[in-house]
Design a protein around this motif. Structure first.
Motif, mmCIF file in Angstrom:
data_model
loop_
_atom_site.group_PDB
_atom_site.id
_atom_site.type_symbol
_atom_site.label_atom_id
_atom_site.label_comp_id
_atom_site.label_asym_id
_atom_site.label_seq_id
_atom_site.Cartn_x
_atom_site.Cartn_y
_atom_site.Cartn_z
ATOM 1 N N GLY A 49 -0.119 -46.044 -16.559
ATOM 2 C CA GLY A 49 -1.244 -44.994 -16.683
ATOM 3 C C GLY A 49 -1.900 -44.578 -15.533
ATOM 4 O O GLY A 49 -2.785 -43.770 -15.649
ATOM 5 N N GLU A 50 -1.627 -45.115 -14.512
ATOM 6 C CA GLU A 50 -2.339 -44.828 -12.903
ATOM 7 C C GLU A 50 -1.752 -43.413 -12.435
ATOM 8 O O GLU A 50 -0.532 -43.283 -12.455
ATOM 9 N N LYS A 51 -2.545 -42.738 -12.106
ATOM 10 C CA LYS A 51 -2.228 -41.317 -11.387
ATOM 11 C C LYS A 51 -1.788 -41.790 -9.951
ATOM 12 O O LYS A 51 -2.141 -42.702 -9.330
ATOM 13 N N ALA A 52 -0.832 -41.106 -9.187
ATOM 14 C CA ALA A 52 -0.303 -41.267 -8.148
ATOM 15 C C ALA A 52 -1.256 -41.313 -6.825
ATOM 16 O O ALA A 52 -1.054 -42.214 -6.112
ATOM 17 N N LEU A 53 -2.242 -40.377 -6.787
ATOM 18 C CA LEU A 53 -3.418 -40.496 -5.939
ATOM 19 C C LEU A 53 -4.136 -41.668 -5.927
ATOM 20 O O LEU A 53 -4.252 -42.717 -4.998
ATOM 21 N N ALA A 54 -4.585 -42.210 -7.175
ATOM 22 C CA ALA A 54 -5.321 -43.501 -7.395
ATOM 23 C C ALA A 54 -4.324 -44.769 -6.899
ATOM 24 O O ALA A 54 -4.760 -45.482 -6.257
ATOM 25 N N GLY A 55 -2.994 -44.737 -7.158
ATOM 26 C CA GLY A 55 -2.144 -45.770 -6.844
ATOM 27 C C GLY A 55 -1.916 -45.722 -5.342
ATOM 28 O O GLY A 55 -1.796 -46.851 -4.838
ATOM 29 N N ALA A 56 -2.009 -44.756 -4.636
ATOM 30 C CA ALA A 56 -1.851 -44.639 -3.400
ATOM 31 C C ALA A 56 -2.978 -45.364 -2.591
ATOM 32 O O ALA A 56 -2.677 -45.856 -1.555
ATOM 33 N N LEU A 57 -4.178 -44.993 -2.847
ATOM 34 C CA LEU A 57 -5.023 -45.386 -2.449
ATOM 35 C C LEU A 57 -5.416 -46.934 -2.652
ATOM 36 O O LEU A 57 -5.927 -47.601 -1.731
ATOM 37 N N ARG A 58 -4.997 -47.214 -3.967
ATOM 38 C CA ARG A 58 -5.307 -48.623 -4.237
ATOM 39 C C ARG A 58 -4.167 -49.546 -3.237
ATOM 40 O O ARG A 58 -4.403 -50.620 -2.529
ATOM 41 N N GLU A 59 -2.910 -48.752 -3.086
ATOM 42 C CA GLU A 59 -1.948 -49.578 -2.445
ATOM 43 C C GLU A 59 -2.614 -49.697 -0.772
ATOM 44 O O GLU A 59 -2.372 -50.764 -0.174
ATOM 45 N N LEU A 60 -3.120 -48.553 -0.269
ATOM 46 C CA LEU A 60 -3.704 -48.636 1.086
ATOM 47 C C LEU A 60 -4.550 -49.620 1.283
ATOM 48 O O LEU A 60 -4.603 -50.332 2.182
ATOM 49 N N GLU A 61 -5.569 -49.938 0.079
ATOM 50 C CA GLU A 61 -6.502 -51.005 0.261
ATOM 51 C C GLU A 61 -5.745 -52.351 0.128
ATOM 52 O O GLU A 61 -6.286 -53.080 1.310
ATOM 53 N N GLU A 62 -4.913 -52.460 -0.576
ATOM 54 C CA GLU A 62 -4.481 -53.694 -1.181
ATOM 55 C C GLU A 62 -3.559 -54.136 0.360
ATOM 56 O O GLU A 62 -3.608 -55.459 0.468
ATOM 57 N N GLU A 63 -2.775 -53.141 0.847
ATOM 58 C CA GLU A 63 -1.835 -53.788 1.832
ATOM 59 C C GLU A 63 -2.383 -53.750 3.376
ATOM 60 O O GLU A 63 -2.021 -54.443 4.034
ATOM 61 N N THR A 64 -3.706 -52.987 3.486
ATOM 62 C CA THR A 64 -4.137 -52.874 4.786
ATOM 63 C C THR A 64 -5.620 -53.030 4.863
ATOM 64 O O THR A 64 -6.280 -53.160 6.058
ATOM 65 N N GLN A 65 -6.339 -52.812 3.928
ATOM 66 C CA GLN A 65 -7.853 -52.735 3.912
ATOM 67 C C GLN A 65 -8.394 -51.581 5.002
ATOM 68 O O GLN A 65 -9.492 -51.836 5.302
ATOM 69 N N LEU A 66 -7.716 -50.728 5.301
ATOM 70 C CA LEU A 66 -8.204 -49.759 5.887
ATOM 71 C C LEU A 66 -8.900 -48.588 5.526
ATOM 72 O O LEU A 66 -8.510 -48.186 4.382
ATOM 73 N N PRO A 67 -10.057 -48.124 5.963
ATOM 74 C CA PRO A 67 -10.894 -47.084 5.374
ATOM 75 C C PRO A 67 -10.012 -45.740 5.968
ATOM 76 O O PRO A 67 -9.161 -45.657 6.896
ATOM 77 N N TYR A 68 -10.202 -44.617 5.257
ATOM 78 C CA TYR A 68 -9.448 -43.410 5.600
ATOM 79 C C TYR A 68 -10.459 -42.375 5.944
ATOM 80 O O TYR A 68 -11.462 -42.488 5.237
ATOM 81 N N ARG A 69 -9.965 -41.254 6.603
ATOM 82 C CA ARG A 69 -10.781 -40.182 7.070
ATOM 83 C C ARG A 69 -10.494 -38.947 6.112
ATOM 84 O O ARG A 69 -11.475 -38.391 5.671
ATOM 85 N N LYS A 70 -9.284 -38.674 6.162
ATOM 86 C CA LYS A 70 -8.643 -37.592 5.310
ATOM 87 C C LYS A 70 -7.456 -38.163 4.554
ATOM 88 O O LYS A 70 -6.686 -39.078 5.048
ATOM 89 N N VAL A 71 -6.971 -37.617 3.606
ATOM 90 C CA VAL A 71 -5.989 -37.880 2.700
ATOM 91 C C VAL A 71 -5.025 -36.546 2.357
ATOM 92 O O VAL A 71 -5.678 -35.737 1.799
ATOM 93 N N TRP A 72 -3.833 -36.306 2.520
ATOM 94 C CA TRP A 72 -3.183 -35.490 2.098
ATOM 95 C C TRP A 72 -1.988 -35.689 1.113
ATOM 96 O O TRP A 72 -1.191 -36.524 1.217
ATOM 97 N N ASN A 73 -1.556 -34.520 0.470
ATOM 98 C CA ASN A 73 -0.396 -34.637 -0.542
ATOM 99 C C ASN A 73 0.458 -33.937 0.413
ATOM 100 O O ASN A 73 0.607 -33.107 1.113
ATOM 101 N N VAL A 74 1.942 -35.046 0.747
ATOM 102 C CA VAL A 74 2.760 -34.453 1.629
ATOM 103 C C VAL A 74 3.756 -33.820 0.739
ATOM 104 O O VAL A 74 4.194 -34.210 -0.321
#
Length: 157
Positions: A49-74
């Motif tokens: 039930g997770e949306k793609a963007l939410a999953g991408a941001l969750r994976e970014l946090e889980e795998e790197t704990q990095l903050p982000y400045r901007k996000v794009w849909n490739v």
């Protein structure tokens, strides 16, 4: 006939360092059963039930704990045949720029990281479609042209 699924996301992370664009690659841990020691970008499976963007941001946090400045849909989709599940997987792609000066804190899934310029990062990625996606990010997102501005996800805070 194989099923078609879209349960995976990839996040191409970059930063501007000393006037150069660098991409983050992660090396999978040696004890991982799937692709040990493989260099990759942030990759993960969506929760039910997770949306793609939410999953991408969750994976970014889980795998790197990095903050982000901007996000794009490739504006491309990776795909591959998964023999184990007899399905064709479509992978939704995102790019994230992180502020200079931040370093990842790796999850147990990874053992090393490197910040690399495009050519070197491209050489380390094993899959042709990931090298192609990195090229799209480098030429499309990194240049800040009009198409990049259109695909920037402005609702991200």
């Amino acid at each position: 006939m194989p099923q078609v699924r879209s349960e995976l996301v990839e996040v191409y992370i970059f930063r501007q360092q000393h006037g150069k664009r660098e991409y983050l690659l992660l090396q999978r841990a040696a004890n991982e059963t799937l692709y040990p020691n493989l260099w990759q970008i942030v990759t993960g499976t969506l929760n039910k039930g997770e949306k793609a963007l939410a999953g991408a941001l969750r994976e970014l946090e889980e795998e790197t704990q990095l903050p982000y400045r901007k996000v794009w849909n490739v504006p491309i989709v990776n795909s591959f045949y998964n023999e184990q599940n007899d399905c064709v997987e479509f992978v939704t792609l995102f790019a994230a720029e992180i502020p200079d000066g931040n370093e990842p804190v790796l999850s147990q899934e990874h053992q090393l990281f490197q910040w690399l310029e495009f050519e070197e990062a491209s050489r380390l990625l094993p899959w042709p479609n990931q090298r192609w996606a990195l090229k799209v990010v480098d030429e499309f997102i990194g240049t800040q042209e009009i198409a990049s501005q259109i695909s920037e996800l402005k609702t991200i805070q």
